[in-house]
Design a protein around this motif. Structure first.
Motif, PDB file in Angstrom:
ATOM      1  N   GLN A 107      96.309  28.039 -23.721  1.00 36.56           N
ATOM      2  CA  GLN A 107      96.587  27.574 -22.361  1.00 36.56           C
ATOM      3  C   GLN A 107      98.065  27.304 -22.179  1.00 36.56           C
ATOM      4  OE1 GLN A 107      93.841  27.250 -20.066  1.00 36.56           O
ATOM      5  NE2 GLN A 107      95.629  27.438 -18.758  1.00 36.56           N
ATOM      6  N   ASP A 166      93.274  33.083 -16.181  1.00 42.17           N
ATOM      7  CA  ASP A 166      92.257  32.732 -17.174  1.00 42.17           C
ATOM      8  C   ASP A 166      92.021  33.955 -18.053  1.00 42.17           C
ATOM      9  OD1 ASP A 166      90.042  32.068 -18.666  1.00 42.17           O
ATOM     10  OD2 ASP A 166      88.825  31.368 -16.987  1.00 42.17           O
ATOM     11  N   LYS A 216      85.025  21.739 -18.114  1.00 46.82           N
ATOM     12  CA  LYS A 216      86.341  21.683 -18.734  1.00 46.82           C
ATOM     13  C   LYS A 216      87.442  21.805 -17.682  1.00 46.82           C
ATOM     14  CE  LYS A 216      84.420  21.670 -22.841  1.00 46.82           C
ATOM     15  NZ  LYS A 216      83.003  21.951 -22.548  1.00 46.82           N
ATOM     16  N   SER A 217      88.554  21.127 -17.933  1.00 41.95           N
ATOM     17  CA  SER A 217      89.685  21.159 -16.997  1.00 41.95           C
ATOM     18  C   SER A 217      90.613  22.332 -17.260  1.00 41.95           C
ATOM     19  CB  SER A 217      90.475  19.843 -17.084  1.00 41.95           C
ATOM     20  OG  SER A 217      90.882  19.594 -18.414  1.00 41.95           O
ATOM     21  N   LEU A 218      90.345  23.099 -18.317  1.00 45.61           N
ATOM     22  CA  LEU A 218      91.124  24.309 -18.601  1.00 45.61           C
ATOM     23  C   LEU A 218      90.229  25.297 -19.333  1.00 45.61           C
ATOM     24  CD1 LEU A 218      91.971  24.070 -21.897  1.00 45.61           C
ATOM     25  CD2 LEU A 218      93.493  22.337 -20.949  1.00 45.61           C
ATOM     26  N   SER A 219      90.674  26.530 -19.412  1.00 50.41           N
ATOM     27  CA  SER A 219      89.900  27.580 -20.074  1.00 50.41           C
ATOM     28  C   SER A 219      89.724  27.221 -21.543  1.00 50.41           C
ATOM     29  CB  SER A 219      90.638  28.910 -19.918  1.00 50.41           C
ATOM     30  OG  SER A 219      89.853  29.970 -20.393  1.00 50.41           O
ATOM     31  N   TRP A 220      88.491  27.264 -22.047  1.00 49.14           N
ATOM     32  CA  TRP A 220      88.190  26.601 -23.311  1.00 49.14           C
ATOM     33  C   TRP A 220      87.094  27.328 -24.079  1.00 49.14           C
ATOM     34  CZ3 TRP A 220      91.018  23.115 -25.617  1.00 49.14           C
ATOM     35  CH2 TRP A 220      90.482  22.222 -26.548  1.00 49.14           C
ATOM     36  N   THR A 225      84.576  26.045 -16.320  1.00 46.64           N
ATOM     37  CA  THR A 225      85.611  25.338 -15.566  1.00 46.64           C
ATOM     38  C   THR A 225      85.133  25.195 -14.123  1.00 46.64           C
ATOM     39  OG1 THR A 225      86.772  27.351 -14.865  1.00 46.64           O
ATOM     40  CG2 THR A 225      87.390  26.410 -17.014  1.00 46.64           C
ATOM     41  N   LYS A 250      86.356  26.537 -11.539  1.00 49.81           N
ATOM     42  CA  LYS A 250      86.348  27.864 -10.905  1.00 49.81           C
ATOM     43  C   LYS A 250      85.075  28.617 -11.265  1.00 49.81           C
ATOM     44  CE  LYS A 250      91.370  28.527 -10.553  1.00 49.81           C
ATOM     45  NZ  LYS A 250      92.531  29.348 -10.966  1.00 49.81           N
ATOM     46  N   ASP A 251      84.660  28.539 -12.537  1.00 45.51           N
ATOM     47  CA  ASP A 251      83.430  29.204 -12.963  1.00 45.51           C
ATOM     48  C   ASP A 251      82.216  28.610 -12.250  1.00 45.51           C
ATOM     49  OD1 ASP A 251      84.909  30.659 -14.914  1.00 45.51           O
ATOM     50  OD2 ASP A 251      84.723  28.992 -16.319  1.00 45.51           O
ATOM     51  N   ASP A 277      85.531  16.958 -14.147  1.00 47.61           N
ATOM     52  CA  ASP A 277      86.139  17.287 -15.430  1.00 47.61           C
ATOM     53  C   ASP A 277      87.055  16.139 -15.825  1.00 47.61           C
ATOM     54  OD1 ASP A 277      88.557  17.743 -13.968  1.00 47.61           O
ATOM     55  OD2 ASP A 277      88.054  19.869 -13.757  1.00 47.61           O
ATOM     56  N   THR A 307      88.642  18.391 -23.349  1.00 44.46           N
ATOM     57  CA  THR A 307      89.453  19.456 -23.946  1.00 44.46           C
ATOM     58  C   THR A 307      90.519  18.872 -24.873  1.00 44.46           C
ATOM     59  OG1 THR A 307      90.740  19.501 -21.901  1.00 44.46           O
ATOM     60  CG2 THR A 307      89.050  21.193 -22.175  1.00 44.46           C
TER      61      THR A 307
END
Length: 451
Positions: free
Chosen positions: A130, A143, A290-294, A300, A302-303, A339, A344
């Motif tokens: 990230q 992402d 999650k607050s970031l791609s993980w 996330t 967005k997902d 989130d 994370t």
């Protein structure tokens, strides 16, 4: 090895006893492979960055690839763990955590990729991915794992249609169901959510792992592979919360779901949450992502939003109706998405009360917290090589904001709460039983103050 010793990192001679082998890739190979795939994904989107941002996009692509290539080299050559430099909100916490390890071991060289706890370095790698993107404007919001997550959703669409059809059929006759019939449907959808956890792209290093067949048809055949089944305790907790509901509440208590994977697994969680609300087993559901791609495929915001929009847009009566209902739940506040930086970070969950007291206090307001997936289980138990018969309550080491349950398919070498001899029997029959996702658990714990 002591029962509560931390499982350490990924030396070249990694043994199966420490971190296991996976159905697709060994642990030793998995992280470099994930980094290579991330690099390849950014490079393949070079023309998209050019179209969107001009030459700045090309320079950003080169910079991100350079950062990720450097990270891969550090990982493969056992370099010291480095402090984060992106200045993001959570960077200070990460760097403080690193300093604690340096202080503990005496020098920076001792805190390296091969010498540090496996849970720490694995989380650290995703945070550094990230960082590489964030430090490469104007593609800072890109992402690198999005393609795999969306592909998983589309390739599982037939299974999703079947699941949504089943849900709508239940909802039509809810008023006529006896409590035993309701319990039967509850157990089915709980198990669908459980086995949805098999679709984990971090284990397959991003390779396709979608759900093709109907998830309902295989439940009976999968039943023998559930090693711990505390389903009745979850049911009893929900029924108790329903009976204790205040007069002003229309239904029972609050359920929190700590999400794991996007794609098909997220849909199974949404379907289960819809059933809980529709059946009056939950007043509201809080989803935590999650607050970031993980970890390649973790959810996330967005997902979460994208999945509901896509479900609404599909040309299938019951699937689109489900999506519209989920959107309505969010609009009314029956459902909510949250989130928090703690999800994370490398901390074990027993540290939550001290390191994220606001999050711990939030979970204390829940009547039931469902933790999805393998990483959450590793953080619940500290990723230690516990004896298999150690109690779940012992392995939690004081963590217990509310009644909680782990829904997990086994993909890492940690498992507690088994019967005497159960682990030994499994090891003799299937040496890789803890790491292939073949087996699963529905494991419950309730602190005394909540019982």
């Amino acid at each position: 090895m002591a029962a509560d010793q931390i499982v350490h990192g990924v030396p070249p001679s990694l043994s199966a006893k420490v971190s296991g082998s996976f159905a697709y890739l060994t642990v030793r190979d998995r992280l470099p492979t994930i980094l290579t795939r991330a690099i390849d994904t950014i490079h393949r989107n070079k023309n998209t960055f050019l179209e969107q941002y001009g030459e700045e996009g090309i320079e950003a692509e080169k910079h991100a690839i350079s950062q990720l290539s450097k990270l891969r080299n550090e990982l493969q050559t056992d370099k010291p763990i480095l402090a984060l430099t992106d200045g993001r909100q959570d960077a200070e916490s990460w760097n403080h955590y690193l300093q604690r390890h340096v202080t503990l071991h005496g020098d920076e060289g001792s805190v390296s990729w091969f010498k540090s706890p496996w849970l720490y370095v694995e989380c650290y790698m995703y945070r550094r991915i990230q960082e590489a993107v964030w430090l490469s404007p104007p593609i800072s919001d890109y992402d690198v794992f999005n393609e795999g997550k969306t592909q998983s959703f589309f390739q599982s669409q037939s299974a999703v249609m079947t699941l949504c059809t089943y849900l709508e059929d239940i909802k039509k006759k809810l008023k006529d169901l006896s409590q035993n019939q309701l319990l039967e449907h509850f157990n089915k959808l709980l198990q669908v959510s459980l086995w949805g956890n098999k679709c984990d792209l971090s284990v397959s290093a991003g390779q396709d792992n979608s759900q093709i067949t109907s998830p309902l048809d295989s439940l009976d055949s999968l039943q023998p592979f559930i090693l711990v089944d505390d389903s009745n305790m979850i049911w009893s907790t929900l029924i108790s919360a329903q009976k204790l509901a205040l007069p002003e509440k229309t239904t029972a208590g609050r359920v929190d779901i700590i999400l794991d994977n996007a794609g098909f697994e997220l849909v199974t969680d949404l379907v289960f949450a819809d059933f809980l609300v529709s059946a009056g087993l939950a007043r509201e559901v809080h989803f935590h992502g999650k607050s970031l791609s993980w970890f390649v495929s973790d959810v996330t915001v967005k997902d979460f939003s994208w999945t509901i929009r896509q479900t609404m847009a599909v040309n299938h009566r019951w699937m689109s109706k489900s999506g519209a209902q989920w959107q309505n739940y969010l609009k009314k506040g029956t459902w909510s998405y949250h989130d928090h930086p703690f999800w994370t970070q490398p901390h074990e969950f027993c540290d939550m009360a001290a390191d994220a007291p606001d999050l711990y206090a939030t979970l204390e307001g829940s009547d039931l917290v469902l933790f999805k997936g393998d990483l959450n289980y590793r953080k619940l138990t500290g990723d230690r090589e516990w004896d298999h018969t150690v109690g779940f309550d012992t392995a939690l080491r004081g963590f217990g904001p509310a009644p909680l349950c782990s829904l997990r398919t086994l993909k890492a070498n940690v498992q507690v709460g088994l019967q005497p001899g159960q682990g030994e029997t499994l090891s003799s029959q299937d040496p890789d039983w803890m790491t292939t996702g073949k087996y699963a658990i529905i494991q419950f714990y309730s602190p005394k103050s909540k019982q």
